[in-house]
Design an enzyme around this catalytic site. Structure first.
Site, PDB file in Angstrom:
ATOM      1  N   TYR A 149       0.682  -1.029  -0.011  1.00 49.09           N
ATOM      2  CA  TYR A 149      -0.277  -0.100   0.085  1.00 49.09           C
ATOM      3  C   TYR A 149       0.811   1.774  -0.146  1.00 49.09           C
ATOM      4  O   TYR A 149       0.184   2.314  -0.433  1.00 49.09           O
ATOM      5  CB  TYR A 149      -0.596  -0.152   0.896  1.00 49.09           C
ATOM      6  CG  TYR A 149      -2.203  -0.929   1.099  1.00 49.09           C
ATOM      7  CD1 TYR A 149      -2.173  -1.841  -0.259  1.00 49.09           C
ATOM      8  CD2 TYR A 149      -3.241  -1.564   2.755  1.00 49.09           C
ATOM      9  CE1 TYR A 149      -2.948  -2.706   0.297  1.00 49.09           C
ATOM     10  CE2 TYR A 149      -3.942  -1.724   2.397  1.00 49.09           C
ATOM     11  CZ  TYR A 149      -4.395  -3.227   1.282  1.00 49.09           C
ATOM     12  OH  TYR A 149      -5.203  -3.788   0.956  1.00 49.09           O
ATOM     13  N   LYS A 198       3.840 -15.249   2.801  1.00 54.20           N
ATOM     14  CA  LYS A 198       3.006 -16.169   1.552  1.00 54.20           C
ATOM     15  C   LYS A 198       5.233 -16.910   1.273  1.00 54.20           C
ATOM     16  O   LYS A 198       5.751 -16.708  -0.340  1.00 54.20           O
ATOM     17  CB  LYS A 198       2.962 -15.701   0.457  1.00 54.20           C
ATOM     18  CG  LYS A 198       2.300 -15.713  -0.868  1.00 54.20           C
ATOM     19  CD  LYS A 198       1.797 -17.071  -0.363  1.00 54.20           C
ATOM     20  CE  LYS A 198       1.399 -17.386  -1.748  1.00 54.20           C
ATOM     21  NZ  LYS A 198       0.478 -19.121  -1.583  1.00 54.20           N
ATOM     22  N   ASP A 230      -2.722 -18.762   1.846  1.00 54.87           N
ATOM     23  CA  ASP A 230      -3.939 -18.875   1.993  1.00 54.87           C
ATOM     24  C   ASP A 230      -3.936 -19.592   2.151  1.00 54.87           C
ATOM     25  O   ASP A 230      -5.857 -20.367   2.298  1.00 54.87           O
ATOM     26  CB  ASP A 230      -3.502 -19.958   0.102  1.00 54.87           C
ATOM     27  CG  ASP A 230      -1.894 -20.274   0.246  1.00 54.87           C
ATOM     28  OD1 ASP A 230      -1.364 -19.968   1.397  1.00 54.87           O
ATOM     29  OD2 ASP A 230      -1.391 -21.023  -0.973  1.00 54.87           O
ATOM     30  N   ASP A 254      -5.548  -7.608   5.656  1.00 52.25           N
ATOM     31  CA  ASP A 254      -6.792  -5.909   5.363  1.00 52.25           C
ATOM     32  C   ASP A 254      -7.886  -7.367   5.051  1.00 52.25           C
ATOM     33  O   ASP A 254      -8.856  -7.005   5.590  1.00 52.25           O
ATOM     34  CB  ASP A 254      -6.236  -5.022   3.989  1.00 52.25           C
ATOM     35  CG  ASP A 254      -7.388  -4.103   3.782  1.00 52.25           C
ATOM     36  OD1 ASP A 254      -8.224  -4.062   4.340  1.00 52.25           O
ATOM     37  OD2 ASP A 254      -7.621  -3.348   3.159  1.00 52.25           O
ATOM     38  N   ASP A 258     -11.372  -8.779   7.361  1.00 53.13           N
ATOM     39  CA  ASP A 258     -12.186  -8.640   6.585  1.00 53.13           C
ATOM     40  C   ASP A 258     -13.248 -10.076   6.889  1.00 53.13           C
ATOM     41  O   ASP A 258     -14.601 -10.151   7.228  1.00 53.13           O
ATOM     42  CB  ASP A 258     -13.010  -8.453   5.005  1.00 53.13           C
ATOM     43  CG  ASP A 258     -12.713  -6.615   4.898  1.00 53.13           C
ATOM     44  OD1 ASP A 258     -12.654  -6.213   6.377  1.00 53.13           O
ATOM     45  OD2 ASP A 258     -13.293  -6.234   4.064  1.00 53.13           O
TER      46      ASP A 258
END
Ligand code: NAD
Length: 371
Positions: A149, A198, A230, A254, A258
């Site tokens: 970001y 990851k 994942d 992020d 959610d």
């Protein structure tokens, strides 16, 4: 005590839900003899409309001069076609960087009152939980001022050869400081930390894992585990009870939080605290939900629970923070539900579907009874 709070309602449902967080803090002030001085500031879409930029200098300066920032949400379709550097969400990045907050704490627990609002079956919820009960209680610690970001982005070429790029970059010190926040949080909880990355593909993730392996030696009482993002996304809906504290990068945090909000009942329930250099930003994890703005249906509880986090982290008023949380639980116990947290058999379960303002009033009443 006296506290100066920068107040940024923002766009969409931001101002509607933040208004109740303000009323909660005012109630605490009146009942417990504290002063909360609110300094209204603008950022996001509202600031673009008034000043032509998402984060005016005076907003950042005002926020820096306060003890904490209470934020609603920014953004909406009206500003979606603006170039990246002028979009409302840029204001969030500027505020986070400007206030030096680098760790975003997002508690996600399934409250017993909201079990019917959770889409997972009891046997899934029980899997992996320490006492075998269908519940979970986790804290997601999201790195907030680094990664993709904040990395270099851009476009090159044109036509069918046009390409775009965003860069994920982390320094060892950025990773270390957020890991230490997460370890400290785990020490005060069930002493389990899951580092999510990851590392099988990304070099930046390999640096996360190496740094975590080093730092973990300073916390021998905490059990450190590693998961690929994942797999973590899958485990959250397969056996959420296994998690205590999760720490991860900006983008992974992020997305995973959610996902966690859905199994906790609704995104309208999840609060957050962003901490780092001393000043904190307190906000619900949801966005400006433009489709439900102005309709008195948004759930104000995430904003109200964010004010509890503000009391705890910026004012050291732990008892008052607990009172706010208990007021929310009491209101849920009495069956009050905004539509996002209503169960399918709501009426049968004795639930009363209410709007934003009825829910806010109910919390104030419960809080007054508790203080
Ligand atoms: P969103 O969180 O605003 O909404 C996602 C879904 O959850 C929608 O269905 C919405 O109606 C519902 N929802 C959200 N908050 C709710 C609440 N309190 N009560 C009941 N239902 C609620 O996410 P989005 O739709 O992806 O984004 C909308 C806008 O918000 C975009 O402009 C986005 O960039 C912005 N955004 C801002 C922030 C922030 O300010 N921190 C965070 C996320 C998204």
């Amino acid at each position: 005590m006296r506290f100066k709070i920068a107040l940024l309602g923002g766009d969409g449902i931001g101002p509607e839900v933040t208004a109740w967080a303000v009323r909660v803090l005012e109630t605490i002030g009146t009942k417990r003899n504290h002063n909360f001085d609110f300094v209204p500031v603008k950022a996001g879409g509202a600031a673009i409309d008034e000043f032509g930029e998402p984060l005016p200098k005076q907003t950042l300066e005002a926020a820096k001069s306060c003890d904490a920032l209470l934020l609603g949400a920014v953004g909406g379709p009206k500003w979606d076609s603006l170039p990246g550097h002028l979009r409302p969400e840029r204001a969030l990045l500027g505020l986070r960087a400007g206030l030096g907050v680098f760790a975003n704490l997002r508690p996600a627990a399934l409250l017993p009152q909201l079990k019917n609002a959770c889409p997972l079956k009891d046997e899934v919820l029980a899997l992996g939980s320490e006492d075998g009960k269908p519940a979970f209680d986790m804290l997601i610690v999201r790195e907030l001022t680094g990664g993709i970001y904040f990395g270099e982005h851009g476009r090159e070429g044109s036509g069918s050869e046009e390409s775009a790029y965003d860069t994920e970059r982390y320094s060892r010190s950025e990773i270390e400081r957020v890991l230490r926040v997460a370890y400290k949080a785990a020490a005060g909880r069930r002493k389990k930390l899951c580092v999510v990355d990851k590392a099988n593909v990304l070099e930046s993730s390999r640096l996360w894992r190496e740094t975590a392996q080093q730092i973990s030696r300073d916390y021998p009482d905490i059990k450190t585990e590693y998961l690929y993002v994942d797999n973590c996304a899958m485990q959250l809906v397969r056996a959420p009870g296994q998690f205590d504290v999760i720490v991860t990068s900006n983008i992974f945090g992020d997305i995973l939080s959610d996902e966690a909000s859905v199994i906790a009942g609704s995104i309208g329930m999840l609060a957050s605290a962003s901490i780092g250099s001393g000043k904190g930003i307190f906000e619900p994890i949801h966005g400006s939900a433009p489709l439900i703005a102005g309709k008195n249906i948004a759930n104000p509880l995430a904003a109200i629970l964010s004010s509890a986090m503000l009391l705890k982290y910026s004012c050291a008023l732990d008892a008052e923070a607990n009172a706010v949380e208990n007021a929310v639980y009491a209101v849920l116990d009495s069956g009050f539900r905004t539509s996002d947290i209503a169960s399918r058999d709501g009426a049968a379960a004795g639930e009363k579907i209410v709007g934003t303002s009825e829910m806010g009033e109910a919390v104030l009443k419960a809080l007054n009874n508790l203080l």
